[in-house]
Structure formats: structure tokens, C-alpha cells
Scaffold this motif. Structure first.
Motif, PDB file in Angstrom:
ATOM      1  N   GLU A   1       0.827  -1.205   0.000  1.00 39.88           N
ATOM      2  CA  GLU A   1       0.000   0.000   0.000  1.00 39.88           C
ATOM      3  C   GLU A   1       0.862   1.256   0.000  1.00 39.88           C
ATOM      4  O   GLU A   1       1.887   1.322   0.689  1.00 39.88           O
ATOM      5  N   LEU A   2       0.419   2.275  -0.740  1.00 40.25           N
ATOM      6  CA  LEU A   2       1.082   3.573  -0.723  1.00 40.25           C
ATOM      7  C   LEU A   2       0.856   4.213   0.645  1.00 40.25           C
ATOM      8  O   LEU A   2      -0.280   4.356   1.087  1.00 40.25           O
ATOM      9  N   VAL A   3       1.948   4.574   1.343  1.00 35.26           N
ATOM     10  CA  VAL A   3       1.813   5.188   2.660  1.00 35.26           C
ATOM     11  C   VAL A   3       2.220   6.656   2.674  1.00 35.26           C
ATOM     12  O   VAL A   3       1.780   7.410   3.540  1.00 35.26           O
ATOM     13  N   ASN A   4       3.044   7.076   1.701  1.00 33.77           N
ATOM     14  CA  ASN A   4       3.481   8.464   1.681  1.00 33.77           C
ATOM     15  C   ASN A   4       4.149   8.756   0.351  1.00 33.77           C
ATOM     16  O   ASN A   4       4.644   7.841  -0.306  1.00 33.77           O
ATOM     17  N   GLN A   5       4.185  10.031  -0.023  1.00 31.53           N
ATOM     18  CA  GLN A   5       4.905  10.432  -1.221  1.00 31.53           C
ATOM     19  C   GLN A   5       5.242  11.912  -1.147  1.00 31.53           C
ATOM     20  O   GLN A   5       4.586  12.667  -0.432  1.00 31.53           O
ATOM     21  N   ILE A   6       6.307  12.280  -1.882  1.00 36.49           N
ATOM     22  CA  ILE A   6       6.726  13.677  -1.954  1.00 36.49           C
ATOM     23  C   ILE A   6       7.275  13.956  -3.353  1.00 36.49           C
ATOM     24  O   ILE A   6       7.671  13.047  -4.060  1.00 36.49           O
ATOM     25  N   GLN A   7       7.285  15.225  -3.703  1.00 34.39           N
ATOM     26  CA  GLN A   7       8.003  15.696  -4.882  1.00 34.39           C
ATOM     27  C   GLN A   7       9.100  16.608  -4.350  1.00 34.39           C
ATOM     28  O   GLN A   7       8.789  17.585  -3.670  1.00 34.39           O
ATOM     29  N   THR A   8      10.352  16.268  -4.630  1.00 34.12           N
ATOM     30  CA  THR A   8      11.442  17.087  -4.120  1.00 34.12           C
ATOM     31  C   THR A   8      12.690  16.948  -4.977  1.00 34.12           C
ATOM     32  O   THR A   8      12.865  15.947  -5.657  1.00 34.12           O
ATOM     33  N   ASN A   9      13.523  17.977  -4.905  1.00 35.30           N
ATOM     34  CA  ASN A   9      14.859  17.897  -5.494  1.00 35.30           C
ATOM     35  C   ASN A   9      15.896  18.273  -4.440  1.00 35.30           C
ATOM     36  O   ASN A   9      16.988  18.693  -4.755  1.00 35.30           O
ATOM     37  N   LYS A  10      15.517  18.102  -3.177  1.00 35.31           N
ATOM     38  CA  LYS A  10      16.396  18.430  -2.058  1.00 35.31           C
ATOM     39  C   LYS A  10      16.815  17.151  -1.326  1.00 35.31           C
ATOM     40  O   LYS A  10      15.966  16.373  -0.892  1.00 35.31           O
ATOM     41  N   THR A  11      18.116  16.962  -1.185  1.00 32.62           N
ATOM     42  CA  THR A  11      18.666  15.745  -0.581  1.00 32.62           C
ATOM     43  C   THR A  11      18.195  15.559   0.852  1.00 32.62           C
ATOM     44  O   THR A  11      17.807  14.458   1.245  1.00 32.62           O
ATOM     45  N   ASP A  12      18.197  16.627   1.656  1.00 30.34           N
ATOM     46  CA  ASP A  12      17.808  16.496   3.061  1.00 30.34           C
ATOM     47  C   ASP A  12      16.336  16.124   3.203  1.00 30.34           C
ATOM     48  O   ASP A  12      15.959  15.358   4.092  1.00 30.34           O
TER      49      ASP A  12
END
Length: 102
Positions: free
Chosen positions: A81-92
Motif C-alpha cells: 500500500e502507498l503510505v506516503n509520497q513527496i516531490q522534491t529535489n532536495k537531498t535532506d
């Protein structure tokens, strides 16, 4: 370990592993290319999780598993199951995402 999808089979990969982190990317996406080595580094540092790179344009069934509307998108799956997602270009931000969803 990191796996790059060769076919549109992410649903099978997610179903077959307890914890899966996915980087959705595309060949034209500069930020995807920048983040990929960082994603691979976190894969080598994280135990008991699978890491997958999926081309969001080539593999529509894989893309459907998450709400991908921007690239790169990173998704965490647990027990299929999908539990979380993000769109990012930041390593931290990516590092925190992985640590918080292990």
C-alpha cells in the motif's frame, strides 16, 4: 540495492516486498538525474527496504500506484500500500522522507 524497472511491473515489485521506496522519473527530467545518485546512496545505507526507479512516462501502470503529477516524485509503499509520497529535489528532504517511512 536499487532496481531500475525494465518493464511495467511495479505492482508486482510492491506486492512482493514489505517496504519499497520508488523514484518516479523521466529521461528528460534534469532534477530526476540529479536526485538519482542520492536515491542510490540512500538505498545502500538503508536495510530491509527495496529501492526502485520507475520511468513515469514509459510505465503507466507503475505510475498509477502513486499520484504522480510532478517529477521527481518519491513514494513509500508498505505491505503493498502507498503510505506516503513527496516531490522534491532536495537531498535532506529525501533523506527525512526515507527515514520517516522505513
Amino acid at each position: 540495492m536499487i532496481q531500475e524497472l525494465e518493464k511495467d511491473n511495479l505492482p508486482e515489485v510492491v506486492a512482493g516486498n514489505d517496504t519499497v521506496f520508488v523514484q518516479y522519473s523521466a529521461g528528460w527530467c534534469g532534477n530526476c538525474r540529479i536526485m538519482k545518485p542520492k536515491f542510490k546512496k540512500f538505498a545502500s545505507e538503508t536495510e530491509n527496504a527495496s529501492f526502485v526507479v520507475a520511468d513515469a512516462e514509459k510505465f503507466p501502470e507503475s505510475r498509477k500506484l502513486a499520484n504522480v503529477d510532478n517529477l521527481p516524485t518519491f513514494a513509500a509503499f508498505k505491505n503493498g500500500e502507498l503510505v506516503n509520497q513527496i516531490q522534491t529535489n532536495k537531498t535532506d528532504v529525501l533523506k527525512s522522507f526515507i527515514e520517516n517511512n522505513k
